[in-house]
Scaffold this active site. Structure first.
Site, mmCIF file in Angstrom:
data_model
loop_
_atom_site.group_PDB
_atom_site.id
_atom_site.type_symbol
_atom_site.label_atom_id
_atom_site.label_comp_id
_atom_site.label_asym_id
_atom_site.label_seq_id
_atom_site.Cartn_x
_atom_site.Cartn_y
_atom_site.Cartn_z
ATOM 1 N N ASP A 56 1.085 -1.499 0.358
ATOM 2 C CA ASP A 56 -0.439 0.071 0.299
ATOM 3 C C ASP A 56 1.214 1.496 0.118
ATOM 4 O O ASP A 56 0.512 2.448 -0.509
ATOM 5 C CB ASP A 56 -0.762 -0.278 0.928
ATOM 6 C CG ASP A 56 0.031 0.207 2.712
ATOM 7 O OD1 ASP A 56 0.429 -1.544 2.486
ATOM 8 O OD2 ASP A 56 -0.946 0.894 3.319
ATOM 9 N N SER A 163 -5.071 -3.511 12.751
ATOM 10 C CA SER A 163 -5.435 -1.992 12.879
ATOM 11 C C SER A 163 -5.751 -1.688 14.177
ATOM 12 O O SER A 163 -6.173 -0.855 13.715
ATOM 13 C CB SER A 163 -5.491 -1.756 11.431
ATOM 14 O OG SER A 163 -4.993 -1.990 10.057
ATOM 15 N N ASP A 211 -4.530 1.999 5.801
ATOM 16 C CA ASP A 211 -5.943 1.299 6.716
ATOM 17 C C ASP A 211 -6.736 2.237 6.521
ATOM 18 O O ASP A 211 -7.868 1.336 7.174
ATOM 19 C CB ASP A 211 -4.874 1.106 8.290
ATOM 20 C CG ASP A 211 -4.059 0.357 8.219
ATOM 21 O OD1 ASP A 211 -4.181 -0.924 7.287
ATOM 22 O OD2 ASP A 211 -3.103 -0.243 8.688
#
Length: 550
Positions: A56, A163, A211
């Site tokens: 990411d 997360s 996230d």
């Protein structure tokens, strides 16, 4: 993107029914602690990444989902108070906190050298306050934020790779905005992502946009396909339903090995970002061009005809030298004479096939750039070797790549890290192709193919990115031996959680029973039944962040 959804506790919406009991419980606990009734509750879920690990922040698409575990904050606004009082339901681990707000409206300070849970709260507070100051300067530049009573309760395991820290930052940012702008202000999901994507950088952790994007935007029964270029976007991807009895589910098993990103960042997370950045620039040098430097002091976000610029450490700390996606875009811009950045449309089979071809080209270019004759670089490259590949001095290399974030290493494994990034990005695209264009595949064939991609991802995380650990490997092996279609780590790795592709109740019970006997009781004979229950979670894709007005 839409606004953050707002509900009432008595709402019959089936998407929020699972959270309703949690809201009622935290409301009662809030009243018992503070002797007041809360004004509202903000809820944010944890997340697992089904596939697309550690890509990411290289701006390749990922495929995560929100899970049915949440952090909730019940909030009472104190009009005449100068402080924020925070009580965590898990008070034995997370001590009660209270801090005063600057009377002149200054931003609160964060000391990243102190490892304390409340720093994550302060990260969310800080980025939300900066947003308020920028959007409404006349109102917030010199005025104090409102005082608050906050009760925090959550069931997302901490330091486990799903997360919990990002969920905390998102929840706090949302509650600060709601407290200071009132219930009539609709919090844009796009705003909230832009506000919180760099929140953890204030405590020295390099993170990307994945996230907050999935935590904020995910929808029930759908995965989130997240694009980072040409701009951040999310697409809902619905898993196929083959029959009413056995649907696709995910078993999330916690290794119970903690990995604190701040404490281990110099040798793990932050170091991988540095290695990827070096690889991108070596590839650019090899193939005859230089990556464009990114903005290092701010990023700009436009919505509703206003321009909002935040001071951001994200660009400065992570991407000032470009990344592997920048290299791919620059390479094809030159060879295809197309300066536009590639948008990957998960619903367009031609777009999927084009992206697969591009990523295969990247893998070939990488192998040609880093020839590994006699395996001499299997243990990595030294600083002088890498400086030579970049045609710069050792001092210049150190200044440009090694002083942005604290890192510690013996050698830099730039080939292995970038090989993982490109091959993992290809697995994400193949996964999307499988889900959206699976044709007449049977359920068993579909699950086996999806599981194969998950297995390959785990192998790459273990062998190339080296973000697995013996406990993750052991849990995955047990799950596979007992019926999991696909098993892999989820999150940053080095401990934390694993995710397993399952369908039938019998399959789930077999895996849980074997993990209980052959992993949890083996490594921790004194583990309680409650701890075992919390260590193994079965989830389908769940709803993202929301607000409950009381």
């Amino acid at each position: 993107m839409q606004s953050l959804p707002v509900f009432r506790i008595d709402n019959d919406n089936k998407n929020v029914s699972d959270i309703t009991k949690k809201c009622i419980d935290i409301t009662l606990k809030f009243q018992d602690k503070f002797k007041y009734y809360p004004n509202f509750i903000v809820s944010s879920p944890g997340r697992v990444n089904i596939i697309g690990e550690h890509i990411d922040y290289e701006e390749f698409p990922v495929l995560p989902m929100a899970i049915n575990k949440n952090i909730l904050c019940a909030v009472r606004i104190l009009e005449n108070s100068h402080s924020i009082s925070i009580y965590n339901d898990n008070y034995e681990k997370f001590a009660e906190k209270k801090f005063d707000l600057p009377l002149n409206g200054e931003l609160i300070s964060i000391d990243p050298s102190i490892s304390d849970w409340s720093n994550y709260f302060k990260c969310g507070l800080l980025v939300a306050h900066k947003f308020l100051k920028k959007k409404y300067p006349d109102r917030f530049n010199n005025a104090m934020l409102k005082g608050l009573y906050i009760y925090i309760k959550g069931d997302i395991p901490t330091e486990s790779g799903i997360s919990s820290s990002a969920a905390m930052c998102v929840t706090v940012a949302a509650l600060i905005i709601r407290s200071n702008l009132g219930p009539e202000y609709s919090i844009s999901k796009k705003e909230l992502i832009a506000i919180t994507e760099g929140a953890e950088h204030y405590i020295g952790v390099s993170t990307g946009s994945m996230d907050p994007a999935v935590i904020i935007c995910n929808e029930s029964n759908k995965l989130s396909f997240i694009n980072f270029k040409p701009q951040l976007s999310t697409s809902n991807v619905e898993l196929p339903v083959f029959n009413s009895e056995n649907n696709i589910r995910f078993l999330i098993a916690n290794t119970l090995v903690s990995s604190n990103k701040y404490e281990t960042g110099p040798i793990n997370y932050n170091l991988r970002v540095v290695e990827d950045t070096i690889a991108a620039n070596i590839l650019a040098a090899k193939y005859g061009f230089q990556l464009n430097r990114r903005m290092t002091e701010s990023f700009t976000y436009d919505e509703d005809d206003y321009d909002m610029t935040f001071n951001s450490t994200r660009k400065q700390q992570t991407f000032s030298k470009g990344n592997l996606r920048d290299f791919m875009d620059a390479y094809f811009a030159r060879h295809l004479n197309d300066e536009s950045e590639l948008f990957i449309n998960p619903n367009d089979h031609n777009s999927i096939k084009r992206t697969e071809q591009m990523l295969n080209t990247m893998i070939n270019l990488l192998d040609n750039c880093f020839p590994n004759d006699n395996n001499q670089h299997s243990t990595g490259y030294s600083i002088p070797e890498l400086a030579g590949l970049l045609n710069c001095s050792r001092d210049e290399f150190t200044r440009e790549y090694l002083l942005v974030n604290p890192v510690r290493f013996q050698t830099l494994k730039v080939y292995q890290r970038s090989k993982h990034v490109f091959t993992e990005a290809l697995r994400v695209i193949k996964c999307i192709e499988l889900i959206n264009f699976h044709g007449d595949l049977s359920m068993d064939r579909f699950l086996k193919e999806l599981g194969r991609l998950m297995h390959e991802s785990q192998r790459s995380c273990d062998e190339l990115y080296e973000c697995s650990c013996p406990e993750i490997d052991e849990v995955c092996e047990i799950a596979i031996a007992n019926g999991s279609y696909g098993s892999r780590l989820t999150g940053a790795g080095w401990g934390g959680c694993t995710v397993h592709l399952v369908s039938s109740d019998e399959q789930i019970e077999n895996i849980k029973r074997s993990l209980r006997e052959n992993y949890y009781l083996k490594h921790n004979p004194s583990i309680t039944e409650e701890e075992l229950k919390n260590a193994m979670i079965v989830s389908t894709p769940s709803m993202g962040s929301c607000i409950f007005e009381l």
